[in-house]
Scaffold this motif. Structure first.
Motif, short mmCIF file in Angstrom:
data_model
loop_
_atom_site.label_atom_id
_atom_site.label_comp_id
_atom_site.label_asym_id
_atom_site.label_seq_id
_atom_site.Cartn_x
_atom_site.Cartn_y
_atom_site.Cartn_z
N ARG A 141 75.92 85.86 -89.37
CA ARG A 141 75.11 86.17 -88.19
C ARG A 141 73.92 86.56 -88.86
O ARG A 141 72.91 86.26 -88.37
N LEU A 142 74.02 87.72 -89.65
CA LEU A 142 72.94 88.27 -90.10
C LEU A 142 71.97 87.22 -91.29
O LEU A 142 70.97 87.10 -91.24
N ARG A 143 73.04 86.52 -91.94
CA ARG A 143 72.26 85.58 -92.75
C ARG A 143 71.34 84.57 -92.17
O ARG A 143 70.46 84.20 -92.33
N GLU A 144 71.97 83.99 -90.98
CA GLU A 144 71.21 83.19 -89.92
C GLU A 144 70.00 83.85 -89.62
O GLU A 144 68.88 83.00 -89.41
N ALA A 145 70.05 85.02 -88.87
CA ALA A 145 68.89 85.71 -88.64
C ALA A 145 67.66 85.95 -89.65
O ALA A 145 66.79 85.54 -89.21
N ILE A 146 68.23 86.25 -90.63
CA ILE A 146 67.26 86.44 -91.78
C ILE A 146 66.50 85.13 -92.18
O ILE A 146 65.24 84.95 -92.45
N ALA A 147 67.41 83.97 -92.20
CA ALA A 147 67.01 82.73 -92.66
C ALA A 147 66.10 82.31 -91.44
O ALA A 147 64.68 81.79 -91.76
#
Length: 397
Positions: free
Chosen positions: A80-86
């Protein structure tokens, strides 16, 4: 053991000598003395940290998913954090994807991992002169050969870079192109494109370090080098939540081509398995439920005001022949005193007057410029900045 004699243990590895002491770490120690007005450390303004919002996210995470948040996790980072940063990167013009992101324990770890997977001892790295001190330490630890490239008021000199590329055949170019640490300079778009073309033509990697890019308080947004077509397949973008959310979370990231990212994941597994599960969950929840862009609007206004206060105060006290950078964002101004002045030698006297800065010499690869110093305007309101500069003026006369 012979005749009771004790044999000493082996010496430290030779690469540890290359690291030296950290001027930044020593400078940060000065902030613990309340009487010292410190312009030394690159700390974001504490009043900008959303303590209540972050506390609420910890409460929510530990209520809704306590075992997930407190267990081991995957090395790649919270999906979820990777999705948010992407999503944030995509909104800023980079064709980012969660599967190309690796969450790290601060951007400094991202640089350490990248160094580990790209550089063999003796490989050549080109850097701006001056450049980020901790990057020099990182490359030194790896046994790399660091070659500086001259800069001017607009970042790296592209003609000098082209000559260095032809002469040195580097494996890696390390740049902080936006609001550079330590100078505050920003590389113009035409130079970014020239750097990308050089990388495409000569086949070297680019490490684009971008911890300050979201702190622009003047001028227009510039595309990252990683977003330029010529360099997209050979640029690793390093970023951090430290300057925009909270440094204590120690969450950074790298966005890289698949093979590099995979190698960095394996290197991170050997280093620490994964970054803090609960902190990643909190950051992911925060980015999902808060408008970080809206929070950055007053942050940029605050830094604009503080930068103006520092530049205005310095204008009246710097000795004849001094120069000072005028950044469009970030946290730092770069001062060069007249020829013959030594900022390192002046620092103890400055501390005796209860003000501190970072001498510029350690930011240079090879011979440094003793007359330079870095000052951060981020951590103090205008009236404190003005008082600190008044104290500094007693040293500069």
């Amino acid at each position: 053991m012979t005749d009771g004699a004790r044999v000493p243990p082996p010496a430290l590895a030779g690469r540890t000598a290359a690291a030296g002491s950290s001027v930044i770490r020593e400078a940060l120690a000065l902030t613990a003395r309340p009487e010292v007005i410190s312009f030394a450390g690159g700390l974001p303004a504490s009043e900008l940290i959303d303590v209540d919002g972050i506390r609420a996210m910890y409460d929510r995470v530990l209520t809704d998913e306590p075992y997930r948040a407190l267990q081991y996790s995957v090395t790649d980072g919270d999906p979820r954090l990777r999705e948010a940063i992407a999503a944030r990167l995509a909104g800023q013009g980079l064709a980012a994807h969660p599967d190309r992101l690796l969450i790290t324990t601060g951007a400094q770890q991202a640089l350490t991992l990248l160094t580990a997977v790209l550089l063999e001892p003796g490989d050549t790295v080109l850097v701006e002169q001056p450049t980020y001190l901790a990057a020099l330490q990182c490359f030194g630890q790896a046994g790399a050969r660091v070659v500086p490239v001259p800069t001017d008021g607009h970042g790296v000199d592209v003609a000098a870079l082209a000559e260095a590329v032809e002469r040195e055949r580097p494996r890696l170019l390390y740049l902080v192109p936006t609001f550079q640490n330590p100078t505050g300079q920003t590389l113009p778009l035409e130079r970014r494109r020239a750097v990308a073309r050089l990388a495409a033509e000569h086949g070297f990697w680019i490490a684009e370090d971008d911890p300050y890019g979201e702190l622009r308080f003047r001028g227009e947004h510039l595309p990252r080098i990683a977003a330029l077509e010529e360099a997209a397949d050979r640029t690793v973008l390093l970023g951090s939540l430290s300057k925009v959310l909270a440094p204590g979370l120690r969450l950074g990231w790298l966005h890289a081509p698949a093979a590099v990212r995979r190698a960095c994941v394996l290197a991170k597994q050997a280093l620490d398995l994964h970054s803090s599960t609960v902190d990643q969950a909190v950051a992911a929840r925060y980015l999902a439920e808060h408008d970080l862009d809206a929070r950055l609007v007053p942050a940029r206004a605050l830094y604009r005001e503080r930068c103006a206060a520092m530049l205005g105060a310095l204008e009246g006290v710097l000795p004849q022949g001094s120069t000072v950078s005028r950044p469009d964002g970030g946290m730092f101004v770069w001062v060069r005193l007249p020829e013959g002045r030594d900022a390192t030698a002046l620092l103890p006297e400055a501390v005796a007057h209860d003000v501190a800065y970072v001498p510029g010499e350690p930011f240079f690869a090879g011979a440094g410029d003793a007359a330079t110093l870095r000052m951060s305007f981020a951590g103090h309101p205008p009236e404190v900045i003005e008082e600190g500069v008044r104290r500094l003026a007693k040293v500069l006369v």
